[in-house]
Design a protein around this motif. Structure first.
Motif, mmCIF file in Angstrom:
data_model
loop_
_atom_site.group_PDB
_atom_site.id
_atom_site.type_symbol
_atom_site.label_atom_id
_atom_site.label_comp_id
_atom_site.label_asym_id
_atom_site.label_seq_id
_atom_site.Cartn_x
_atom_site.Cartn_y
_atom_site.Cartn_z
ATOM 1 N N ARG A 45 0.869 -1.177 0.000
ATOM 2 C CA ARG A 45 0.000 0.000 0.000
ATOM 3 C C ARG A 45 0.901 1.221 0.000
ATOM 4 N NH1 ARG A 45 -4.223 1.192 4.894
ATOM 5 N NH2 ARG A 45 -5.185 3.077 4.039
ATOM 6 N N LEU A 46 0.741 2.033 -1.035
ATOM 7 C CA LEU A 46 1.596 3.206 -1.199
ATOM 8 C C LEU A 46 0.719 4.454 -1.300
ATOM 9 C CD1 LEU A 46 3.750 1.612 -4.013
ATOM 10 C CD2 LEU A 46 4.447 1.909 -1.645
ATOM 11 N N ARG A 47 1.272 5.574 -0.805
ATOM 12 C CA ARG A 47 0.531 6.838 -0.830
ATOM 13 C C ARG A 47 1.512 7.966 -1.088
ATOM 14 N NH1 ARG A 47 -2.041 7.445 4.649
ATOM 15 N NH2 ARG A 47 -3.654 6.092 3.809
ATOM 16 N N ASN A 48 1.103 8.939 -1.909
ATOM 17 C CA ASN A 48 1.976 10.094 -2.133
ATOM 18 C C ASN A 48 1.892 11.028 -0.917
ATOM 19 O OD1 ASN A 48 -0.532 11.285 -2.590
ATOM 20 N ND2 ASN A 48 0.166 12.487 -4.325
ATOM 21 N N PRO A 49 2.812 12.002 -0.801
ATOM 22 C CA PRO A 49 2.887 12.816 0.420
ATOM 23 C C PRO A 49 1.600 13.549 0.798
ATOM 24 C CG PRO A 49 4.899 13.069 -0.832
ATOM 25 C CD PRO A 49 3.949 12.266 -1.690
ATOM 26 N N ASP A 50 0.825 14.036 -0.164
ATOM 27 C CA ASP A 50 -0.377 14.776 0.226
ATOM 28 C C ASP A 50 -1.635 13.901 0.275
ATOM 29 O OD1 ASP A 50 -1.097 14.472 -2.439
ATOM 30 O OD2 ASP A 50 -1.120 16.613 -2.888
ATOM 31 N N GLY A 51 -1.483 12.595 0.056
ATOM 32 C CA GLY A 51 -2.593 11.665 0.198
ATOM 33 C C GLY A 51 -3.562 11.647 -0.961
ATOM 34 N N THR A 52 -3.216 12.297 -2.067
ATOM 35 C CA THR A 52 -4.158 12.373 -3.188
ATOM 36 C C THR A 52 -4.013 11.222 -4.181
ATOM 37 O OG1 THR A 52 -2.681 13.854 -4.394
ATOM 38 C CG2 THR A 52 -4.388 14.885 -3.037
ATOM 39 N N ILE A 53 -2.985 10.415 -4.021
ATOM 40 C CA ILE A 53 -2.841 9.220 -4.853
ATOM 41 C C ILE A 53 -2.456 8.059 -3.932
ATOM 42 C CG2 ILE A 53 -1.599 8.066 -6.729
ATOM 43 C CD1 ILE A 53 -1.134 10.809 -7.967
ATOM 44 N N GLU A 54 -3.198 6.970 -4.064
ATOM 45 C CA GLU A 54 -2.855 5.743 -3.344
ATOM 46 C C GLU A 54 -2.797 4.619 -4.346
ATOM 47 O OE1 GLU A 54 -4.305 4.046 0.251
ATOM 48 O OE2 GLU A 54 -4.562 6.020 1.167
ATOM 49 N N MET A 55 -1.913 3.678 -4.079
ATOM 50 C CA MET A 55 -1.800 2.485 -4.900
ATOM 51 C C MET A 55 -1.762 1.276 -3.974
ATOM 52 S SD MET A 55 1.139 1.438 -7.630
ATOM 53 C CE MET A 55 0.758 2.779 -8.725
ATOM 54 N N HIS A 56 -2.596 0.313 -4.271
ATOM 55 C CA HIS A 56 -2.634 -0.924 -3.491
ATOM 56 C C HIS A 56 -2.338 -2.092 -4.417
ATOM 57 C CE1 HIS A 56 -5.929 0.927 -0.664
ATOM 58 N NE2 HIS A 56 -4.838 1.665 -0.709
ATOM 59 N N ILE A 57 -1.578 -3.037 -3.929
ATOM 60 C CA ILE A 57 -1.447 -4.339 -4.578
ATOM 61 C C ILE A 57 -2.179 -5.313 -3.662
ATOM 62 C CG2 ILE A 57 0.099 -6.148 -5.402
ATOM 63 C CD1 ILE A 57 2.224 -3.932 -5.802
ATOM 64 N N VAL A 58 -3.262 -5.883 -4.183
ATOM 65 C CA VAL A 58 -4.142 -6.728 -3.390
ATOM 66 C C VAL A 58 -4.262 -8.086 -4.060
ATOM 67 C CG1 VAL A 58 -6.459 -6.907 -2.383
ATOM 68 C CG2 VAL A 58 -5.464 -4.663 -2.784
ATOM 69 N N SER A 59 -4.223 -9.135 -3.256
ATOM 70 C CA SER A 59 -4.399 -10.473 -3.820
ATOM 71 C C SER A 59 -5.509 -11.210 -3.071
ATOM 72 C CB SER A 59 -3.091 -11.263 -3.757
ATOM 73 O OG SER A 59 -2.682 -11.411 -2.422
ATOM 74 N N PHE A 60 -6.134 -12.124 -3.794
ATOM 75 C CA PHE A 60 -7.183 -12.989 -3.250
ATOM 76 C C PHE A 60 -6.863 -14.418 -3.655
ATOM 77 C CE2 PHE A 60 -9.189 -8.890 -3.404
ATOM 78 C CZ PHE A 60 -10.031 -8.861 -2.298
ATOM 79 N N ALA A 61 -7.326 -15.369 -2.866
ATOM 80 C CA ALA A 61 -7.072 -16.780 -3.168
ATOM 81 C C ALA A 61 -7.751 -17.206 -4.464
ATOM 82 C CB ALA A 61 -7.533 -17.656 -2.012
ATOM 83 N N SER A 62 -8.859 -16.543 -4.809
ATOM 84 C CA SER A 62 -9.579 -16.887 -6.042
ATOM 85 C C SER A 62 -10.399 -15.687 -6.496
ATOM 86 C CB SER A 62 -10.512 -18.079 -5.812
ATOM 87 O OG SER A 62 -11.590 -17.686 -4.970
ATOM 88 N N ASP A 63 -10.837 -15.738 -7.745
ATOM 89 C CA ASP A 63 -11.717 -14.688 -8.244
ATOM 90 C C ASP A 63 -13.038 -14.701 -7.485
ATOM 91 O OD1 ASP A 63 -12.219 -12.533 -10.208
ATOM 92 O OD2 ASP A 63 -13.824 -13.880 -10.835
ATOM 93 N N ALA A 64 -13.497 -15.876 -7.090
ATOM 94 C CA ALA A 64 -14.750 -15.973 -6.320
ATOM 95 C C ALA A 64 -14.613 -15.222 -4.996
ATOM 96 C CB ALA A 64 -15.116 -17.433 -6.082
ATOM 97 N N ASP A 65 -13.462 -15.362 -4.330
ATOM 98 C CA ASP A 65 -13.234 -14.620 -3.083
ATOM 99 C C ASP A 65 -13.288 -13.116 -3.339
ATOM 100 O OD1 ASP A 65 -12.882 -16.785 -1.269
ATOM 101 O OD2 ASP A 65 -10.828 -17.041 -1.981
ATOM 102 N N PHE A 66 -12.662 -12.675 -4.432
ATOM 103 C CA PHE A 66 -12.674 -11.262 -4.782
ATOM 104 C C PHE A 66 -14.107 -10.775 -5.005
ATOM 105 C CE2 PHE A 66 -12.544 -8.153 -8.378
ATOM 106 C CZ PHE A 66 -12.134 -7.058 -7.630
ATOM 107 N N GLN A 67 -14.887 -11.546 -5.763
ATOM 108 C CA GLN A 67 -16.269 -11.156 -6.033
ATOM 109 C C GLN A 67 -17.098 -11.113 -4.750
ATOM 110 O OE1 GLN A 67 -17.124 -9.858 -8.846
ATOM 111 N NE2 GLN A 67 -15.189 -10.397 -9.823
ATOM 112 N N ASN A 68 -16.870 -12.072 -3.861
ATOM 113 C CA ASN A 68 -17.596 -12.085 -2.587
ATOM 114 C C ASN A 68 -17.234 -10.861 -1.745
ATOM 115 O OD1 ASN A 68 -18.945 -14.445 -3.187
ATOM 116 N ND2 ASN A 68 -17.395 -15.738 -2.236
ATOM 117 N N TYR A 69 -15.977 -10.462 -1.760
ATOM 118 C CA TYR A 69 -15.559 -9.242 -1.065
ATOM 119 C C TYR A 69 -16.269 -8.026 -1.658
ATOM 120 C CZ TYR A 69 -12.639 -5.239 0.195
ATOM 121 O OH TYR A 69 -12.204 -4.004 0.618
ATOM 122 N N ARG A 70 -16.263 -7.925 -2.972
ATOM 123 C CA ARG A 70 -16.890 -6.773 -3.639
ATOM 124 C C ARG A 70 -18.379 -6.691 -3.339
ATOM 125 N NH1 ARG A 70 -13.836 -3.879 -8.053
ATOM 126 N NH2 ARG A 70 -15.925 -3.291 -8.646
#
Length: 97
Positions: A45-70
């Motif tokens: 999880r990365l953020r620029n100094p003023d907090g206006t841009i964030e970048m996350h690298i997120v992983s899930f065990a499966s696409d089904a898990d991702f869909q259930n989260y969403r």
């Protein structure tokens, strides 16, 4: 259906107007703790100094898990914070190389 057992990784890029940073952080504080329930993990999880841009690298065990989260109602209940932040989100499916 074998694709459902393959891990999935996403990069999320959030561009947040200055006036929306507090709402965006409140949204994250509410929804990110749900990830482990859906076999999800923030790898980075990365953020620029003023907090206006964030970048996350997120992983899930499966696409089904991702869909259930969403689709989790607790996540949906926080959507107003995300809307209030006026963040522009880009979600990119990625693979290891």
């Amino acid at each position: 259906m074998s694709h459902q057992t393959n891990p999935v990784t996403f990069v999320l890029i959030a561009r947040i107007p200055t006036e929306g940073v507090d709402s965006f952080r409140a949204y994250e504080e509410a929804v990110l703790p749900l990830l482990p329930e859906f076999n999800g993990c923030i790898e980075r999880r990365l953020r620029n100094p003023d907090g206006t841009i964030e970048m996350h690298i997120v992983s899930f065990a499966s696409d089904a898990d991702f869909q259930n989260y969403r689709n989790d109602p607790r996540r949906a209940a926080q959507a107003r914070l995300l809307e209030k932040s006026a963040a522009k989100l880009e979600l990119l499916p990625m693979t290891d190389v």
